[in-house]
Design an enzyme around this catalytic site. Structure first.
Site, PDB file in Angstrom:
ATOM      1  N   GLU A 143      -5.478  13.498 -13.215  1.00 50.72           N
ATOM      2  CA  GLU A 143      -5.219  14.863 -13.696  1.00 50.72           C
ATOM      3  C   GLU A 143      -5.491  15.932 -12.648  1.00 50.72           C
ATOM      4  O   GLU A 143      -4.938  17.043 -12.712  1.00 50.72           O
ATOM      5  CB  GLU A 143      -6.060  15.159 -14.944  1.00 50.72           C
ATOM      6  CG  GLU A 143      -7.561  15.179 -14.737  1.00 50.72           C
ATOM      7  CD  GLU A 143      -8.225  13.813 -14.877  1.00 50.72           C
ATOM      8  OE1 GLU A 143      -9.466  13.757 -14.898  1.00 50.72           O
ATOM      9  OE2 GLU A 143      -7.494  12.798 -14.966  1.00 50.72           O
ATOM     10  N   CYS A 153     -11.379   6.962 -15.610  1.00 47.27           N
ATOM     11  CA  CYS A 153     -12.746   6.833 -15.085  1.00 47.27           C
ATOM     12  C   CYS A 153     -13.605   5.989 -16.035  1.00 47.27           C
ATOM     13  O   CYS A 153     -13.411   4.786 -16.119  1.00 47.27           O
ATOM     14  CB  CYS A 153     -13.336   8.221 -14.832  1.00 47.27           C
ATOM     15  SG  CYS A 153     -14.805   8.196 -13.760  1.00 47.27           S
ATOM     16  N   HIS A 207      -9.167  10.029 -11.078  1.00 44.58           N
ATOM     17  CA  HIS A 207      -8.842  11.151 -11.964  1.00 44.58           C
ATOM     18  C   HIS A 207      -7.460  11.702 -11.603  1.00 44.58           C
ATOM     19  O   HIS A 207      -7.353  12.679 -10.856  1.00 44.58           O
ATOM     20  CB  HIS A 207      -9.893  12.251 -11.840  1.00 44.58           C
ATOM     21  CG  HIS A 207     -11.210  11.896 -12.444  1.00 44.58           C
ATOM     22  ND1 HIS A 207     -11.526  12.170 -13.764  1.00 44.58           N
ATOM     23  CD2 HIS A 207     -12.292  11.269 -11.919  1.00 44.58           C
ATOM     24  CE1 HIS A 207     -12.750  11.737 -14.020  1.00 44.58           C
ATOM     25  NE2 HIS A 207     -13.236  11.184 -12.920  1.00 44.58           N
TER      26      HIS A 207
END
Length: 537
Positions: free
Chosen positions: A510, A381, A508
């Site tokens: 994750e 990001c 993102h």
């Protein structure tokens, strides 16, 4: 008929209600049931999107773009499901919806009150979360502790659900702390007794107690709690501290928690097969290697601000048979002069997201160090945006290059505000949020990480993007745009292919990592870090 499980907490907050709820969800899923889960947060914010990470930890984004509590990350990782906007409900969200209906005249002149209007809205959210996912079971966790004034409407809604859907379809689980006093050499049950008394005073009789403890609990203590709290002795479940969170579902299963739940709810389903989960836990507890990752962030004083990042690194470590050793580097303290001292021992460097000016120059120095010393680096990001800024400054010679967010007067706005964001005034809920497709460049590091797929779908949370006016300058210098939106307008992934691993993503990744199914870009990064360590030995 959908079954409803409600998880409340007593004595103190942060005792692991969310982990208990997520663990139960995994056990029920492994029995063949379709499970969904939601979190009730009694704060007045509409959502945590505008809250400081120091106040709330990370903001977890769902596929449909809801900005939610970090507990939803635990839910998704444990149960391996994708949740939606109905999975996180706040006081602010409920009151704003009720007031909007009142302004439209939908209550036909009635006096709008907590009962029935607020409680009805809460019950509707519970049922909507179940129906939109066609679930057999929905688990609802109520944030905070019994006795908090903010929780009263939520608990009243939970009480009413028993009458609405029938007692055989509702189960109440109360989690409490069982403190151990070393001076007295004994566990104290009074806090739990008083917490249950408070809950019963609100009309809710718990069907199960989950007691959080550091020490093993003797059966006599469980019998005492059962007697004074009016639950069956076998329904007093111990949740002891563990080395790894993923042990908890196995510990709860060993105490027949899921069987007791199924018996109460009259669910005739097979036993949960936890063989695969048990093998994963065994592997996690016996990792043969280690690798050292420097996490360069601006909120490192509160690790929960990067919870999903840390979990994704761990998951990818499992895939490499490696434990992750994290160096928490405060970006505010990082300079060109001390970069080698702070980063020199790292096998890999990760630069996660964030907002605002503070700490950005330190992040840029971390990215520069990784590029110049060929240390595997993953930017996420804001980390991706600053990767572009760093390259512009130190490779392309644009010394004053910056993001428009950080310096609106920069002569080189490498990162600019997205066109559809220009006239937006509200901060909350207005970012580019949720799942979007990313088209991968064949032959790139990114494509290799994703097994040469043409398109991947990943979750986003940002307002700024790479400025395409500079794309040719970057490409001429060997900078590769390896992931873009299907219309080629938005840059999603950038990389320097000649490095060991130098990749940054606008999204993102994750948020879609699971312990038994790590996210691919993270895994490629950790693999490069492990290899880098081996080469430096």
């Amino acid at each position: 008929m959908t079954k409803y499980i409600f998880v409340t907490g007593g004595v103190v907050s942060s005792i692991g209600k969310g982990i208990v709820a997520a663990s139960l969800g995994r056990l029920l899923k492994n029995r063949g049931l379709k499970v969904t889960i939601q979190k009730f947060d009694p704060y007045i914010n509409i959502d945590p999107g505008t809250m400081s990470p120091y106040q709330h930890g990370e903001v977890y984004v769902t596929d449909d773009g809801a900005e939610t509590d970090l507990d939803l990350g635990h839910y998704e990782r444990f149960i391996d499901i994708n949740l939606n906007k109905y999975s996180n409900v706040t006081t602010g969200k409920i009151y704003s919806e009720v007031l909007r209906k009142e302004r439209k005249g939908e209550y036909l002149g009635a006096t709008v009150q907590v009962i029935p209007h607020i409680t009805d809205a809460l019950k509707e959210k519970i049922k909507r979360a179940a129906t939109t996912t066609d679930s057999d079971v929905i688990i609802t966790e109520v944030g905070g502790t019994v006795g908090d004034i903010e929780s009263l409407p939520f608990l009243e809604a939970l009480r009413q659900m028993k009458a609405d859907v029938g007692s055989e379809n509702v189960m109440y689980i109360h989690t409490t702390l069982l403190p151990y006093l070393k001076a007295a050499g004994e566990m104290k049950t009074k806090p739990t007794q008083h917490s249950v008394k408070e809950l019963r005073g609100l009309g809710i009789q718990p069907n199960m107690l989950v007691i959080r403890t550091e020490e093993p609990v003797e059966q006599g203590i469980k019998n005492k709690l059962a007697q004074f709290c009016d639950v069956n002795p076998e329904a007093v479940i111990e949740s002891r501290d563990v080395e790894h969170l993923y042990q908890i579902p196995l510990n709860l299963q060993a105490q027949s928690m899921d069987q007791i739940v199924c018996d109460h709810l009259k669910l005739d389903v097979p036993q949960a097969d936890m063989t695969e989960w048990s093998a994963m836990v065994d592997k996690v507890m016996n990792l043969k290697k280690t690798t050292r990752i420097a996490l360069v962030g601006k909120y490192v004083e509160l690790p929960d601000a990067y919870l999903s990042v840390v979990e994704a690194l761990k998951h990818s470590g499992y895939a490499n048979d490696a434990a992750i050793e994290l160096d928490w580097i405060n970006a505010n303290d990082l300079t060109a002069e001390n970069a080698k001292k702070l980063l020199g021992q790292a096998d890999g460097i990760i630069v996660p997201g964030g907002f605002g000016q503070r700490g950005t120059e330190g992040k840029i120095q971390a990215i520069r160090y990784a590029r110049e010393h060929d240390v595997p680096m993953l930017g996420i990001c804001l980390g991706m945006q600053l990767t572009c800024v760093e390259f512009a400054r130190h490779v392309l010679g644009m010394e004053k290059a910056n993001s428009f967010e950080l310096d609106p007067d920069t002569a080189y706005p490498i990162i600019d505000i997205m066109r559809d964001q220009i006239d937006i005034e509200d901060m909350g809920g207005t970012l580019r949020l949720g799942l979007y497709p990313c088209k991968l460049k064949a032959g790139s590091r990114a494509a290799a990480a994703y097994n040469n797929q043409e398109v991947v779908q990943r979750r986003h949370r940002h307002r700024y993007e790479f400025n395409n006016k500079f794309r040719q300058d970057f490409e001429a210098a060997g900078f590769v745009f390896s992931g873009v939106s299907p219309d080629n307008r938005l840059v999603e992934i950038v990389e320097l292919p000649e490095k060991k691993f130098f990749v940054a993503a606008q999204y993102h990744p994750e948020l879609q990592s699971r312990p038994n199914r790590p996210e691919e870009l993270y895994t490629a990064f950790v693999t490069a870090a492990v290899k880098n360590k081996n080469q430096s030995l």
